[in-house]
Write an enzyme that holds these catalytic residues in place. Structure first.
Site: not given
Length: 356
Positions: A172-173, A198, A291, A294
């Site tokens: 993600s991030t 994501h 973050m 998941d």
């Protein structure tokens, strides 16, 4: 960074600035909110107070967002979230922002921006909060001087007796640059790879297109029913879950709608769980910067079915949330820095035989 943080919104639309300000006031950890109608005004304000997070539009008068972003990253690296139009053109430019150091993206439509942002308030707050906790110094800024790659067709080199494992990656991030770092290090004939990053819809297609232009492996946005052969990496489309189906020794993509899982669609857990059920020990699972949690439980399921599982270490993660959760669950067999991921994929992902 933790606790209270300040945010600067740089957007030439007064409606967008007002809506984002209203949303940010709902987060008790946001200490101050500054706004500017273009980067020149933003730089003037930032002479007196430098924000912890910048929310940045791309298309603005006097100075565009990309130029502003590069200036900030050169002078004083700061977490920057791109707020970009949900168009193919906007998506293409946003990929340049990621390669220049942006940590994440919130999409906005051309019309009814106010209503859209209200509906996306929870997502927006989550993205800005992740940015506030990111360590921009750990962001892997890829080598932008890499030459255009001219791929060779390896399909005729793949035989039935080749042993390959499916590599499933979730991030993600900070993941866009981390994935670029990994994939550009892989040779043309590498294990088949399925990725959940994501990212909003339309942006994933441009992200895959950018990676394909600089990687020796083929990279594309996943399509329903397509095979993932060696030498190919597929990225789950924004707003669609991706699962893997195995038939014989071949791996195929299944795309699904359905509700968000862990507030995400695509969800890393959805990918990992399907790999644990369909592929089992013939797979490698990798969870990276991001973050939340998941993918942590899905990675644990993969490990329990015999897969080799890896979590990115804290030192090289922009946000250590997802890997940390997986490690605490006992889901990761190995904890490795980003620079080791490509070699680990090649080491654990199977082989093509010496005749290749």
């Amino acid at each position: 960074m933790s606790g209270h943080y300040s945010v600067m919104i740089v957007d030439d639309s007064a409606v967008v600035r007002q809506n984002l300000t209203t949303i940010l006031t709902k987060d008790p950890n946001v200490s101050e909110i500054f706004t500017a109608s273009d980067p020149i005004f933003a730089l003037q304000k930032m002479q007196n107070y430098w924000p912890d997070v910048i929310v940045l539009d791309i298309e603005m008068p006097r100075m565009d967002g990309i130029s502003f972003l590069k200036k900030i990253m050169a002078e004083r690296p700061t977490p920057i979230v791109i707020c970009s139009s949900l168009t193919q053109e906007g998506a293409a430019v946003t990929m340049e922002a990621f390669s220049s150091g942006a940590v994440d993206i919130i999409s906005k439509p051309k019309l009814n921006v106010g209503g859209f942002l209200e509906e996306s308030a929870e997502t927006f707050l989550r993205i800005v909060q992740a940015a506030s906790q990111s360590r921009i110094s750990k962001l892997a800024i890829p080598n932008t001087s890499k030459p255009q790659i001219h791929k060779t067709n390896t399909d005729n080199k793949i035989s039935a007796d080749t042993t390959w494992k499916l590599v499933a990656i979730g991030t993600s991030t900070g993941g866009t640059n981390a994935l670029e770092t990994i994939l550009t290090e892989l040779p043309p004939l590498s294990p088949p790879i399925a990725i959940v990053q994501h990212m909003p819809e339309k942006f994933t297609a441009q992200f895959a297109k950018r990676l394909d232009s600089i990687c020796q492996v083929g990279v594309k946005e996943a399509e329903q029913g397509e095979e993932i052969p060696p030498g190919k990496a597929v990225i789950a489309p924004g707003n669609r879950h991706m699962t893997i189906r195995m038939s014989g020794a071949r791996f195929y993509v299944d795309l699904k709608d359905g509700p968000p899982i862990n507030r995400h669609r695509p969800s890393v857990d959805v990918l990992f769980r399907s790999v644990s059920q369909q592929v089992g020990k013939n797979s490698v699972g990798i969870i990276m910067t991001g973050m939340g949690d998941d993918g942590a439980r899905g990675l644990l399921e993969m490990r329990k079915t015999g897969a080799y599982t890896v979590a990115q270490d804290e030192a090289s993660s922009v946000v250590f949330g997802m890997p940390k959760e997986a490690i605490e669950l006992g889901a990761a067999e190995a904890i490795l820095p980003l620079r080791r991921m490509a070699s680990e994929i090649l080491s654990k992902g199977g082989h093509a035989g010496s005749r290749f």
